[in-house]
Design an enzyme around this catalytic site. Structure first.
Site, PDB file in Angstrom:
ATOM      1  N   ASP A  86     -15.740 -22.796  29.974  1.00 55.64           N
ATOM      2  CA  ASP A  86     -16.825 -22.606  30.771  1.00 55.64           C
ATOM      3  C   ASP A  86     -18.407 -22.828  30.472  1.00 55.64           C
ATOM      4  O   ASP A  86     -18.635 -22.839  29.176  1.00 55.64           O
ATOM      5  CB  ASP A  86     -16.858 -21.471  31.501  1.00 55.64           C
ATOM      6  CG  ASP A  86     -17.536 -20.201  30.556  1.00 55.64           C
ATOM      7  OD1 ASP A  86     -16.857 -20.185  29.376  1.00 55.64           O
ATOM      8  OD2 ASP A  86     -18.306 -19.538  30.792  1.00 55.64           O
TER       9      ASP A  86
ATOM     10  N   GLY B  19     -11.144 -18.131  28.581  1.00 51.15           N
ATOM     11  CA  GLY B  19     -11.182 -19.729  27.871  1.00 51.15           C
ATOM     12  C   GLY B  19      -9.843 -20.238  27.866  1.00 51.15           C
ATOM     13  O   GLY B  19      -9.521 -21.373  28.024  1.00 51.15           O
TER      14      GLY B  19
ATOM     15  N   PHE C  32     -21.514 -28.913  22.877  1.00 46.01           N
ATOM     16  CA  PHE C  32     -20.924 -27.818  23.820  1.00 46.01           C
ATOM     17  C   PHE C  32     -19.997 -28.777  24.596  1.00 46.01           C
ATOM     18  O   PHE C  32     -20.092 -29.916  25.042  1.00 46.01           O
ATOM     19  CB  PHE C  32     -22.033 -27.438  24.564  1.00 46.01           C
ATOM     20  CG  PHE C  32     -21.580 -26.111  25.521  1.00 46.01           C
ATOM     21  CD1 PHE C  32     -21.505 -25.129  24.794  1.00 46.01           C
ATOM     22  CD2 PHE C  32     -21.340 -26.382  26.715  1.00 46.01           C
ATOM     23  CE1 PHE C  32     -20.907 -23.759  25.514  1.00 46.01           C
ATOM     24  CE2 PHE C  32     -20.716 -25.000  27.440  1.00 46.01           C
ATOM     25  CZ  PHE C  32     -20.612 -23.772  26.933  1.00 46.01           C
ATOM     26  N   VAL C  33     -18.805 -28.286  25.041  1.00 48.86           N
ATOM     27  CA  VAL C  33     -17.780 -28.780  25.841  1.00 48.86           C
ATOM     28  C   VAL C  33     -17.377 -27.949  26.971  1.00 48.86           C
ATOM     29  O   VAL C  33     -17.496 -26.591  26.779  1.00 48.86           O
ATOM     30  CB  VAL C  33     -16.567 -29.094  24.875  1.00 48.86           C
ATOM     31  CG1 VAL C  33     -16.965 -30.186  23.906  1.00 48.86           C
ATOM     32  CG2 VAL C  33     -16.048 -28.230  24.183  1.00 48.86           C
TER      33      VAL C  33
ATOM     34  N   GLU D  42      -6.262 -19.237  21.496  1.00 49.82           N
ATOM     35  CA  GLU D  42      -7.818 -19.113  21.707  1.00 49.82           C
ATOM     36  C   GLU D  42      -8.336 -20.670  22.238  1.00 49.82           C
ATOM     37  O   GLU D  42      -7.587 -21.727  21.987  1.00 49.82           O
ATOM     38  CB  GLU D  42      -8.458 -18.626  20.448  1.00 49.82           C
ATOM     39  CG  GLU D  42     -10.077 -18.808  20.447  1.00 49.82           C
ATOM     40  CD  GLU D  42     -10.684 -18.025  21.467  1.00 49.82           C
ATOM     41  OE1 GLU D  42     -10.401 -18.275  22.682  1.00 49.82           O
ATOM     42  OE2 GLU D  42     -11.443 -17.139  20.841  1.00 49.82           O
ATOM     43  N   ASP D  43      -9.200 -20.734  23.138  1.00 48.79           N
ATOM     44  CA  ASP D  43      -9.679 -22.058  23.652  1.00 48.79           C
ATOM     45  C   ASP D  43     -10.370 -22.795  22.358  1.00 48.79           C
ATOM     46  O   ASP D  43     -10.165 -24.129  22.174  1.00 48.79           O
ATOM     47  CB  ASP D  43     -10.553 -21.883  24.840  1.00 48.79           C
ATOM     48  CG  ASP D  43     -11.890 -21.047  24.612  1.00 48.79           C
ATOM     49  OD1 ASP D  43     -11.952 -20.353  23.367  1.00 48.79           O
ATOM     50  OD2 ASP D  43     -12.881 -20.815  25.455  1.00 48.79           O
TER      51      ASP D  43
ATOM     52  N   LYS E 182     -14.358 -26.444  16.190  1.00 53.54           N
ATOM     53  CA  LYS E 182     -15.615 -27.344  15.502  1.00 53.54           C
ATOM     54  C   LYS E 182     -15.967 -27.029  14.263  1.00 53.54           C
ATOM     55  O   LYS E 182     -16.734 -25.923  13.678  1.00 53.54           O
ATOM     56  CB  LYS E 182     -16.859 -26.754  16.382  1.00 53.54           C
ATOM     57  CG  LYS E 182     -16.765 -26.970  18.029  1.00 53.54           C
ATOM     58  CD  LYS E 182     -18.006 -26.187  18.505  1.00 53.54           C
ATOM     59  CE  LYS E 182     -18.261 -26.653  20.038  1.00 53.54           C
ATOM     60  NZ  LYS E 182     -19.232 -25.979  20.551  1.00 53.54           N
TER      61      LYS E 182
ATOM     62  N   ASP F 221     -15.854 -21.776  17.143  1.00 52.62           N
ATOM     63  CA  ASP F 221     -17.085 -22.467  16.847  1.00 52.62           C
ATOM     64  C   ASP F 221     -17.530 -21.818  15.729  1.00 52.62           C
ATOM     65  O   ASP F 221     -17.316 -22.446  14.698  1.00 52.62           O
ATOM     66  CB  ASP F 221     -17.849 -21.930  18.247  1.00 52.62           C
ATOM     67  CG  ASP F 221     -19.392 -22.705  18.315  1.00 52.62           C
ATOM     68  OD1 ASP F 221     -19.559 -23.332  17.471  1.00 52.62           O
ATOM     69  OD2 ASP F 221     -20.164 -22.237  19.177  1.00 52.62           O
TER      70      ASP F 221
END
Ligand code: IMP
Ligand code: MG
Length: 181
Positions: free
Chosen positions: A165, A51, A158-159, A105-106, A137, A109
């Site tokens: 992905d 990610g 969700f993105v 990190e991407d 988030k 969550d």
């Protein structure tokens, strides 16, 4: 653009353009550059694959301090839902012991992946640990986890894109887009 999520066809909406992402990354890099490891050693950038691949590649380009790159693979998601079960898909590099580490990190969550990784790195015995996440988030956090550097705060949706992905697809999009479900 419309994408298939399970058996539903969903709309996607661009949240952050390539240019907006680039501008924000330069700001984060300036922040990181202003606080190098106190002992003069190199900063080890630990890229959380897959990610954070694009974010890390662009961020590293702006770093003007001594850096080294390492990577780790972890997985927690299936489809658009967090499984809650974190898997380490590659071994944590032993040579991180005693080093100043910046985890890239991407997205944060639930915060479980980063909490899990943080725990592993502390057990290994890193000298210091900072976290950079492109997206966060806050409303979805289930662990009290705070990144040191955050690109953008977003809602619970969700993105995809720019490394993120949906079941392995859409990482190549140059922007971040929200999946409207
Ligand atoms: P956490 O453990 O719940 O914080 O989830 C973190 C990981 O789940 C991230 O590293 C992503 O790989 C994935 N993830 C969480 N939210 C999204 C999203 O909106 N799109 C794509 N991947 C996501
Ligand atoms: Mg990930």
């Amino acid at each position: 653009m419309k994408i298939q999520v399970g058996n539903k066809l969903c709309d996607v909406k661009v949240l952050f353009s390539e240019q907006q992402i680039g501008t924000r990354i330069a700001e984060i890099a300036a922040d990181i550059n202003s606080t190098p490891p106190a002992d003069g050693s190199a900063l080890v950038v630990l890229v959380v694959l897959h990610g954070a691949l694009l974010f890390a590649a662009d961020l590293i380009r702006h770093l003007n301090l001594a850096t080294e790159i390492e990577s780790v693979r972890i997985r927690s998601y299936h489809g658009t839902q967090s499984t809650g079960k974190i898997e380490l898909l590659s071994q944590l590099p032993e040579r991180l012991k005693g080093r100043h580490v910046l985890v890239v990190e991407d997205i944060i969550d639930s915060g479980r992946s980063i909490a899990f990784l943080k725990d592993k790195l502390n057990t290994l015995g890193v000298a210091s640990l900072r976290i950079a996440a492109l997206l966060d988030k806050p409303e979805a956090h289930e662990e009290s986890i705070q990144a040191d550097y955050v690109g953008f705060k977003i809602g619970r949706n969700f993105v995809i894109g720019y490394g993120l992905d949906l079941d392995g697809h859409y990482r190549n999009l140059p922007y971040v887009a929200e999946v409207i479900q």
